[in-house]
Design a protein around this motif. Structure first.
Motif, PDB file in Angstrom:
ATOM      1  N   ILE A   3       0.860  -1.186   0.000  1.00 28.89           N
ATOM      2  CA  ILE A   3       0.000   0.000   0.000  1.00 28.89           C
ATOM      3  C   ILE A   3       0.895   1.234   0.000  1.00 28.89           C
ATOM      4  N   GLN A   4       0.651   2.117  -0.973  1.00 28.75           N
ATOM      5  CA  GLN A   4       1.435   3.346  -1.079  1.00 28.75           C
ATOM      6  C   GLN A   4       0.479   4.529  -1.180  1.00 28.75           C
ATOM      7  N   GLY A   5       0.137   5.101  -0.033  1.00 30.39           N
ATOM      8  CA  GLY A   5      -0.793   6.224  -0.010  1.00 30.39           C
ATOM      9  C   GLY A   5      -2.186   5.775  -0.416  1.00 30.39           C
ATOM     10  N   ASP A   6      -2.703   6.345  -1.508  1.00 30.58           N
ATOM     11  CA  ASP A   6      -4.038   5.954  -1.979  1.00 30.58           C
ATOM     12  C   ASP A   6      -3.957   5.039  -3.194  1.00 30.58           C
ATOM     13  N   ALA A   7      -2.858   4.299  -3.315  1.00 37.94           N
ATOM     14  CA  ALA A   7      -2.680   3.322  -4.396  1.00 37.94           C
ATOM     15  C   ALA A   7      -2.084   2.040  -3.818  1.00 37.94           C
ATOM     16  N   VAL A   8      -2.142   0.967  -4.596  1.00 34.80           N
ATOM     17  CA  VAL A   8      -1.538  -0.301  -4.199  1.00 34.80           C
ATOM     18  C   VAL A   8      -0.580  -0.713  -5.308  1.00 34.80           C
ATOM     19  N   ARG A   9       0.682  -0.909  -4.973  1.00 35.82           N
ATOM     20  CA  ARG A   9       1.664  -1.372  -5.958  1.00 35.82           C
ATOM     21  C   ARG A   9       1.793  -2.880  -5.839  1.00 35.82           C
ATOM     22  N   VAL A  10       1.798  -3.553  -6.979  1.00 34.44           N
ATOM     23  CA  VAL A  10       1.901  -5.006  -7.019  1.00 34.44           C
ATOM     24  C   VAL A  10       3.164  -5.356  -7.802  1.00 34.44           C
ATOM     25  N   THR A  11       4.042  -6.167  -7.208  1.00 31.42           N
ATOM     26  CA  THR A  11       5.280  -6.569  -7.875  1.00 31.42           C
ATOM     27  C   THR A  11       5.373  -8.079  -7.941  1.00 31.42           C
ATOM     28  N   ALA A  12       6.044  -8.559  -8.998  1.00 31.03           N
ATOM     29  CA  ALA A  12       6.265  -9.994  -9.180  1.00 31.03           C
ATOM     30  C   ALA A  12       7.431 -10.186 -10.139  1.00 31.03           C
ATOM     31  N   LYS A  13       7.965 -11.403 -10.177  1.00 31.26           N
ATOM     32  CA  LYS A  13       9.065 -11.700 -11.093  1.00 31.26           C
ATOM     33  C   LYS A  13       8.562 -12.147 -12.450  1.00 31.26           C
ATOM     34  N   ASN A  14       7.281 -12.432 -12.537  1.00 28.11           N
ATOM     35  CA  ASN A  14       6.711 -12.955 -13.771  1.00 28.11           C
ATOM     36  C   ASN A  14       5.544 -12.076 -14.216  1.00 28.11           C
ATOM     37  N   LYS A  15       5.557 -11.651 -15.469  1.00 24.50           N
ATOM     38  CA  LYS A  15       4.472 -10.806 -15.989  1.00 24.50           C
ATOM     39  C   LYS A  15       3.134 -11.541 -15.997  1.00 24.50           C
ATOM     40  N   ASP A  16       3.177 -12.845 -16.210  1.00 24.11           N
ATOM     41  CA  ASP A  16       1.938 -13.629 -16.246  1.00 24.11           C
ATOM     42  C   ASP A  16       1.217 -13.600 -14.908  1.00 24.11           C
ATOM     43  N   ASP A  17       1.989 -13.595 -13.810  1.00 24.40           N
ATOM     44  CA  ASP A  17       1.379 -13.502 -12.478  1.00 24.40           C
ATOM     45  C   ASP A  17       0.646 -12.173 -12.317  1.00 24.40           C
ATOM     46  N   LEU A  18       1.254 -11.097 -12.826  1.00 28.40           N
ATOM     47  CA  LEU A  18       0.618  -9.775 -12.735  1.00 28.40           C
ATOM     48  C   LEU A  18      -0.662  -9.739 -13.567  1.00 28.40           C
ATOM     49  N   GLN A  19      -0.621 -10.347 -14.746  1.00 28.22           N
ATOM     50  CA  GLN A  19      -1.828 -10.409 -15.586  1.00 28.22           C
ATOM     51  C   GLN A  19      -2.937 -11.179 -14.875  1.00 28.22           C
ATOM     52  N   ALA A  20      -2.576 -12.245 -14.193  1.00 28.48           N
ATOM     53  CA  ALA A  20      -3.568 -13.036 -13.452  1.00 28.48           C
ATOM     54  C   ALA A  20      -4.184 -12.211 -12.322  1.00 28.48           C
ATOM     55  N   VAL A  21      -3.371 -11.406 -11.650  1.00 29.38           N
ATOM     56  CA  VAL A  21      -3.873 -10.547 -10.573  1.00 29.38           C
ATOM     57  C   VAL A  21      -4.876  -9.542 -11.136  1.00 29.38           C
ATOM     58  N   ILE A  22      -4.518  -8.921 -12.267  1.00 28.38           N
ATOM     59  CA  ILE A  22      -5.416  -7.943 -12.895  1.00 28.38           C
ATOM     60  C   ILE A  22      -6.748  -8.600 -13.256  1.00 28.38           C
ATOM     61  N   GLN A  23      -6.703  -9.774 -13.868  1.00 24.58           N
ATOM     62  CA  GLN A  23      -7.936 -10.469 -14.246  1.00 24.58           C
ATOM     63  C   GLN A  23      -8.772 -10.816 -13.019  1.00 24.58           C
ATOM     64  N   ARG A  24      -8.117 -11.239 -11.934  1.00 30.19           N
ATOM     65  CA  ARG A  24      -8.843 -11.600 -10.710  1.00 30.19           C
ATOM     66  C   ARG A  24      -9.504 -10.374 -10.076  1.00 30.19           C
ATOM     67  N   LEU A  25      -8.783  -9.242 -10.054  1.00 30.04           N
ATOM     68  CA  LEU A  25      -9.346  -8.028  -9.456  1.00 30.04           C
ATOM     69  C   LEU A  25     -10.503  -7.488 -10.283  1.00 30.04           C
ATOM     70  N   LYS A  26     -10.488  -7.698 -11.583  1.00 33.57           N
ATOM     71  CA  LYS A  26     -11.595  -7.248 -12.425  1.00 33.57           C
ATOM     72  C   LYS A  26     -12.867  -8.042 -12.133  1.00 33.57           C
ATOM     73  N   GLN A  27     -12.710  -9.259 -11.618  1.00 34.26           N
ATOM     74  CA  GLN A  27     -13.878 -10.083 -11.285  1.00 34.26           C
ATOM     75  C   GLN A  27     -14.547  -9.637  -9.989  1.00 34.26           C
ATOM     76  N   GLU A  28     -13.776  -9.060  -9.070  1.00 39.48           N
ATOM     77  CA  GLU A  28     -14.314  -8.600  -7.790  1.00 39.48           C
ATOM     78  C   GLU A  28     -15.090  -7.304  -7.978  1.00 39.48           C
TER      79      GLU A  28
END
Length: 163
Positions: A126-151
């Motif tokens: 958590i960084q102020g009024d945003a959330v930064r997400v880091t990973a070593k694999n771009k595919d993991d980040l894409q999966a996070v984005i897809q999952r958050l769009k479902q919520e």
């Protein structure tokens, strides 16, 4: 070479699109037969929209017009926080619509918890009024984005600074 990739989860809206939405709504209000003689005003402030009209019925019509125009301009309905309807002078009603911007701490914690629980190789912070997400694999980040769009979070989420 352990390079990491990241993106930010933010809640924001395009101010110019909002200005255009208000302009279109005002034009629509002035031309609609049922709203023509109501002296309805819609004023855009820095962090809110103020609607002043003659009855609850016309206020509801103004809400519908605002929502419709915002949807056509790809603005999320979640940016509008409709306040309490107040009585104004001369048997009129007034309402302030707050504009939501940024992710509050409770929602940021909820987003971080969801990411930590479901994705073990991803680190949210958590960084102020945003959330930064880091990973070593771009595919993991894409999966996070897809999952958050479902919520369905109470704020509109955008994904920025993808690198």
């Amino acid at each position: 070479m352990a390079s990491t990739y990241s993106f930010d989860i933010v809640s924001d809206f395009d101010r110019q699109e909002l200005v255009n939405t208000i302009d279109q709504a005002v034009r629509d209000i002035k031309s609609r037969y049922d709203l023509k003689d109501t002296q309805t005003t819609v004023e855009l402030g820095e962090e809110s929209i103020t609607v002043n009209t003659d009855s609850d019925f016309t206020l509801e019509s103004v809400h519908n017009i605002l929502r419709e125009k915002a949807a056509k301009r790809n603005l999320s309905q979640k940016i509008f926080d409709f306040g309490k309807v107040e009585s104004s002078s001369g048997n009129r009603v007034r309402q302030e619509i707050k504009l939501k911007k940024g992710i509050d701490q409770d929602n940021a914690k909820q987003i971080s918890k969801l990411i930590r629980d479901e994705f073990k190789k991803v680190q949210p912070s958590i960084q102020g009024d945003a959330v930064r997400v880091t990973a070593k694999n771009k595919d993991d980040l894409q999966a996070v984005i897809q999952r958050l769009k479902q919520e369905d979070f109470p704020v509109a989420l955008q994904f920025t600074n993808y690198r």
